[in-house]
Design a protein around this motif. Sequence first.
Motif, short mmCIF file in Angstrom:
data_model
loop_
_atom_site.label_atom_id
_atom_site.label_comp_id
_atom_site.label_asym_id
_atom_site.label_seq_id
_atom_site.Cartn_x
_atom_site.Cartn_y
_atom_site.Cartn_z
N MET A 5 44.57 54.03 34.95
CA MET A 5 44.83 52.62 35.09
C MET A 5 43.72 51.85 34.38
SD MET A 5 45.14 50.23 38.51
CE MET A 5 46.70 50.87 39.03
N THR A 6 44.11 50.86 33.57
CA THR A 6 43.14 50.04 32.85
C THR A 6 42.69 48.86 33.71
OG1 THR A 6 44.80 48.58 31.90
CG2 THR A 6 44.31 50.61 30.68
N ASP A 7 41.67 48.16 33.24
CA ASP A 7 41.23 46.94 33.93
C ASP A 7 42.36 45.92 33.98
OD1 ASP A 7 38.73 47.96 34.40
OD2 ASP A 7 37.79 46.92 32.70
N ALA A 8 43.13 45.83 32.89
CA ALA A 8 44.26 44.89 32.86
C ALA A 8 45.29 45.26 33.91
CB ALA A 8 44.89 44.85 31.47
N ASP A 9 45.58 46.53 34.05
CA ASP A 9 46.55 46.96 35.06
C ASP A 9 46.05 46.66 36.47
OD1 ASP A 9 48.68 48.07 33.48
OD2 ASP A 9 47.34 49.73 33.00
N ALA A 10 44.77 46.86 36.70
CA ALA A 10 44.20 46.56 38.01
C ALA A 10 44.29 45.06 38.29
CB ALA A 10 42.75 47.03 38.08
N TYR A 11 44.02 44.25 37.26
CA TYR A 11 44.11 42.80 37.42
C TYR A 11 45.55 42.38 37.68
CZ TYR A 11 43.94 37.83 36.56
OH TYR A 11 44.07 36.48 36.70
N ILE A 12 46.48 42.94 36.93
CA ILE A 12 47.90 42.62 37.13
C ILE A 12 48.31 42.94 38.55
CG2 ILE A 12 50.25 43.30 36.48
CD1 ILE A 12 49.12 43.73 33.60
N ASP A 13 47.93 44.12 39.03
CA ASP A 13 48.29 44.50 40.41
C ASP A 13 47.68 43.56 41.43
OD1 ASP A 13 49.78 46.64 39.47
OD2 ASP A 13 48.15 48.09 39.72
N ALA A 14 46.39 43.22 41.25
CA ALA A 14 45.71 42.36 42.21
C ALA A 14 46.28 40.95 42.19
CB ALA A 14 44.21 42.33 41.91
N ALA A 15 46.45 40.38 41.00
CA ALA A 15 46.96 39.00 40.89
C ALA A 15 48.40 38.91 41.38
CB ALA A 15 46.85 38.51 39.45
N ALA A 16 49.22 39.87 41.01
CA ALA A 16 50.61 39.86 41.46
C ALA A 16 50.68 39.99 42.98
CB ALA A 16 51.40 40.98 40.79
N GLY A 17 49.82 40.83 43.54
CA GLY A 17 49.79 40.99 44.99
C GLY A 17 49.40 39.71 45.71
N LEU A 18 48.39 39.01 45.16
CA LEU A 18 47.96 37.75 45.77
C LEU A 18 49.04 36.69 45.74
CD1 LEU A 18 44.30 37.45 44.44
CD2 LEU A 18 45.02 37.78 46.80
N MET A 19 49.85 36.71 44.69
CA MET A 19 50.91 35.70 44.55
C MET A 19 52.23 36.16 45.15
SD MET A 19 50.22 34.16 40.76
CE MET A 19 50.02 35.72 39.91
N GLY A 20 52.29 37.39 45.62
CA GLY A 20 53.55 37.91 46.12
C GLY A 20 54.59 38.04 45.01
#
Length: 69
Positions: A1-16
């Motif tokens: 998993m790249t930093d971008a993928d981790a960010y996508i997962d975290a941001a998407a999770g925060l926004m539902g």
Amino acid sequence: MTDADAYIDAAAGLMGLAIAPDHRAGVRRFLGIAAEMAAVLDQVPLDDGALELAPAYLPPGRPRPDPTA
């Protein structure tokens, strides 16, 4: 998993927000473009004392908020 993928997962999770697997590559590509644009802007020297903010648009009939309140 790249930093971008981790960010996508975290941001998407925060926004539902659910991001379909077919769309992840496009989201990752956009984040790369956004990072490139930010890097260009980061190179511009700014004098904090000269910062002038533009006024906010308010639709007709809407009162301007009291900044002292």
